[in-house]
Motif scaffolding. Sequence first.
Motif, PDB file in Angstrom:
ATOM      1  N   GLN A 152      97.281  86.769   7.109  1.00 44.34           N
ATOM      2  CA  GLN A 152      98.063  86.189   7.903  1.00 44.34           C
ATOM      3  C   GLN A 152      96.833  85.062   8.370  1.00 44.34           C
ATOM      4  O   GLN A 152      96.719  84.176   8.490  1.00 44.34           O
ATOM      5  N   GLU A 153      95.889  86.024   8.333  1.00 47.37           N
ATOM      6  CA  GLU A 153      94.523  84.596   8.234  1.00 47.37           C
ATOM      7  C   GLU A 153      93.474  84.869   7.293  1.00 47.37           C
ATOM      8  O   GLU A 153      92.464  86.557   7.255  1.00 47.37           O
ATOM      9  N   LYS A 154      92.729  84.125   6.981  1.00 43.39           N
ATOM     10  CA  LYS A 154      91.193  84.540   6.085  1.00 43.39           C
ATOM     11  C   LYS A 154      90.361  83.270   6.649  1.00 43.39           C
ATOM     12  O   LYS A 154      90.439  82.098   7.014  1.00 43.39           O
ATOM     13  N   ARG A 155      89.119  84.255   7.148  1.00 36.97           N
ATOM     14  CA  ARG A 155      87.741  83.328   7.347  1.00 36.97           C
ATOM     15  C   ARG A 155      87.234  82.849   6.598  1.00 36.97           C
ATOM     16  O   ARG A 155      86.072  84.688   6.067  1.00 36.97           O
ATOM     17  N   ILE A 156      86.300  82.492   5.902  1.00 36.91           N
ATOM     18  CA  ILE A 156      85.087  82.922   4.673  1.00 36.91           C
ATOM     19  C   ILE A 156      83.968  81.922   5.271  1.00 36.91           C
ATOM     20  O   ILE A 156      84.361  80.817   5.531  1.00 36.91           O
ATOM     21  N   ALA A 157      82.838  82.028   4.875  1.00 37.96           N
ATOM     22  CA  ALA A 157      81.338  81.830   5.712  1.00 37.96           C
ATOM     23  C   ALA A 157      81.032  81.739   4.300  1.00 37.96           C
ATOM     24  O   ALA A 157      80.324  82.866   4.129  1.00 37.96           O
ATOM     25  N   ALA A 158      80.225  80.433   4.066  1.00 38.49           N
ATOM     26  CA  ALA A 158      79.302  80.634   2.524  1.00 38.49           C
ATOM     27  C   ALA A 158      78.419  79.339   2.548  1.00 38.49           C
ATOM     28  O   ALA A 158      78.422  78.775   3.176  1.00 38.49           O
ATOM     29  N   VAL A 159      76.549  79.630   2.249  1.00 38.56           N
ATOM     30  CA  VAL A 159      75.827  78.510   2.442  1.00 38.56           C
ATOM     31  C   VAL A 159      75.020  78.427   0.789  1.00 38.56           C
ATOM     32  O   VAL A 159      75.525  79.600   0.349  1.00 38.56           O
ATOM     33  N   GLU A 160      74.511  77.886   0.757  1.00 39.77           N
ATOM     34  CA  GLU A 160      73.409  77.929  -0.456  1.00 39.77           C
ATOM     35  C   GLU A 160      71.821  77.194  -0.389  1.00 39.77           C
ATOM     36  O   GLU A 160      71.935  76.577   0.978  1.00 39.77           O
ATOM     37  N   HIS A 161      71.017  77.435  -1.270  1.00 36.20           N
ATOM     38  CA  HIS A 161      69.774  77.188  -1.063  1.00 36.20           C
ATOM     39  C   HIS A 161      68.929  76.962  -2.659  1.00 36.20           C
ATOM     40  O   HIS A 161      69.143  78.029  -3.078  1.00 36.20           O
ATOM     41  N   ARG A 162      68.409  75.665  -1.798  1.00 37.91           N
ATOM     42  CA  ARG A 162      67.654  75.733  -3.406  1.00 37.91           C
ATOM     43  C   ARG A 162      66.014  76.003  -3.018  1.00 37.91           C
ATOM     44  O   ARG A 162      65.655  75.795  -2.064  1.00 37.91           O
ATOM     45  N   VAL A 163      65.415  77.171  -3.648  1.00 32.42           N
ATOM     46  CA  VAL A 163      64.207  77.716  -3.187  1.00 32.42           C
ATOM     47  C   VAL A 163      63.129  76.938  -3.819  1.00 32.42           C
ATOM     48  O   VAL A 163      63.182  75.989  -4.309  1.00 32.42           O
ATOM     49  N   GLU A 164      61.543  76.952  -2.031  1.00 32.82           N
ATOM     50  CA  GLU A 164      60.730  76.080  -2.082  1.00 32.82           C
ATOM     51  C   GLU A 164      59.597  77.191  -2.609  1.00 32.82           C
ATOM     52  O   GLU A 164      58.946  77.470  -3.551  1.00 32.82           O
ATOM     53  N   ARG A 165      59.870  78.120  -1.728  1.00 31.70           N
ATOM     54  CA  ARG A 165      58.817  78.700  -2.046  1.00 31.70           C
ATOM     55  C   ARG A 165      59.445  80.606  -2.306  1.00 31.70           C
ATOM     56  O   ARG A 165      59.803  81.166  -2.968  1.00 31.70           O
ATOM     57  N   VAL A 166      59.915  81.115  -0.663  1.00 32.02           N
ATOM     58  CA  VAL A 166      60.394  82.370  -0.711  1.00 32.02           C
ATOM     59  C   VAL A 166      62.025  81.785   0.593  1.00 32.02           C
ATOM     60  O   VAL A 166      61.544  81.448   1.388  1.00 32.02           O
ATOM     61  N   GLY A 167      62.975  81.881  -0.669  1.00 29.36           N
ATOM     62  CA  GLY A 167      64.305  81.438   0.608  1.00 29.36           C
ATOM     63  C   GLY A 167      65.010  82.057   0.170  1.00 29.36           C
ATOM     64  O   GLY A 167      65.131  83.987  -0.228  1.00 29.36           O
ATOM     65  N   CYS A 168      65.643  83.194   1.727  1.00 31.27           N
ATOM     66  CA  CYS A 168      66.862  83.647   1.697  1.00 31.27           C
ATOM     67  C   CYS A 168      68.416  83.158   2.364  1.00 31.27           C
ATOM     68  O   CYS A 168      68.111  82.153   3.443  1.00 31.27           O
ATOM     69  N   CYS A 169      69.446  83.359   1.431  1.00 35.27           N
ATOM     70  CA  CYS A 169      70.425  82.772   2.167  1.00 35.27           C
ATOM     71  C   CYS A 169      70.893  84.252   2.900  1.00 35.27           C
ATOM     72  O   CYS A 169      70.811  85.885   2.406  1.00 35.27           O
ATOM     73  N   LEU A 170      71.603  84.708   3.344  1.00 31.63           N
ATOM     74  CA  LEU A 170      72.759  85.218   4.241  1.00 31.63           C
ATOM     75  C   LEU A 170      73.676  84.658   4.924  1.00 31.63           C
ATOM     76  O   LEU A 170      74.015  83.405   5.527  1.00 31.63           O
ATOM     77  N   ALA A 171      74.743  85.969   5.088  1.00 33.96           N
ATOM     78  CA  ALA A 171      76.190  85.326   5.193  1.00 33.96           C
ATOM     79  C   ALA A 171      76.589  86.884   6.532  1.00 33.96           C
ATOM     80  O   ALA A 171      76.218  87.969   5.013  1.00 33.96           O
ATOM     81  N   ALA A 172      77.324  86.723   7.202  1.00 36.18           N
ATOM     82  CA  ALA A 172      77.569  87.738   8.178  1.00 36.18           C
ATOM     83  C   ALA A 172      78.540  87.769   9.360  1.00 36.18           C
ATOM     84  O   ALA A 172      78.912  86.619   9.351  1.00 36.18           O
ATOM     85  N   VAL A 173      79.188  88.871   9.208  1.00 37.21           N
ATOM     86  CA  VAL A 173      80.315  89.173  10.091  1.00 37.21           C
ATOM     87  C   VAL A 173      79.727  90.515  11.226  1.00 37.21           C
ATOM     88  O   VAL A 173      79.622  91.582  11.087  1.00 37.21           O
ATOM     89  N   PRO A 174      78.734  89.686  12.521  1.00 39.58           N
ATOM     90  CA  PRO A 174      78.739  90.675  13.345  1.00 39.58           C
ATOM     91  C   PRO A 174      79.807  91.070  14.500  1.00 39.58           C
ATOM     92  O   PRO A 174      80.458  90.023  14.249  1.00 39.58           O
ATOM     93  N   LEU A 175      79.362  92.406  14.873  1.00 36.87           N
ATOM     94  CA  LEU A 175      80.582  92.267  16.281  1.00 36.87           C
ATOM     95  C   LEU A 175      79.913  92.720  17.653  1.00 36.87           C
ATOM     96  O   LEU A 175      79.368  93.501  17.653  1.00 36.87           O
ATOM     97  N   TRP A 176      81.206  92.868  18.014  1.00 39.29           N
ATOM     98  CA  TRP A 176      80.832  93.601  19.519  1.00 39.29           C
ATOM     99  C   TRP A 176      81.422  93.695  20.838  1.00 39.29           C
ATOM    100  O   TRP A 176      82.983  93.258  20.406  1.00 39.29           O
ATOM    101  N   TYR A 177      81.876  94.615  20.937  1.00 32.57           N
ATOM    102  CA  TYR A 177      82.150  95.653  22.110  1.00 32.57           C
ATOM    103  C   TYR A 177      82.184  95.017  23.413  1.00 32.57           C
ATOM    104  O   TYR A 177      80.878  94.970  23.799  1.00 32.57           O
TER     105      TYR A 177
END
Length: 152
Positions: free
Chosen positions: A127-152
Amino acid sequence: MLPTPTRYSVTAACAEGSTALNAFDNALLAARIGNVNLVRLSSILPPNAVYDPDLQLPPGALVPTAYGSIVCDAEGELIAAAVGVIISPDGIGVIMEYGGKCSRQEAHDTVSKMLDEAFARRGLTAQEKRIAAVEHRVERVGCCLAAVPLWY
């Protein structure tokens, strides 16, 4: 009284740091989930979860989260992460995550295919689809993160 439904968001960010852990922490902060404790999930969204793009999490909380990430210290390397949620009309949902040495579009496409395969395997329609994406060109130490946090 009806129980409060699970709320979730879909977020992605990249950051640099002086170490791998600092780069990861900085990406968490950039993704607005850096002041909580992540409890890593596998790939099932609770039934009838409600999307909340402005999800507020109490500092220090234990937050169930599905996430994909990559940390890299190879200067000039292109890295990316993506996460996605797919939901059926009856509220069943699946989460897929990915991190790798690729472009944002490649990470997005990978997660999209993973979501489609997961639903096909379950015999579900989306019925629905959601996507989040990112990219990064590393300079020293790089990190890319994509997450689905849940809360009640």
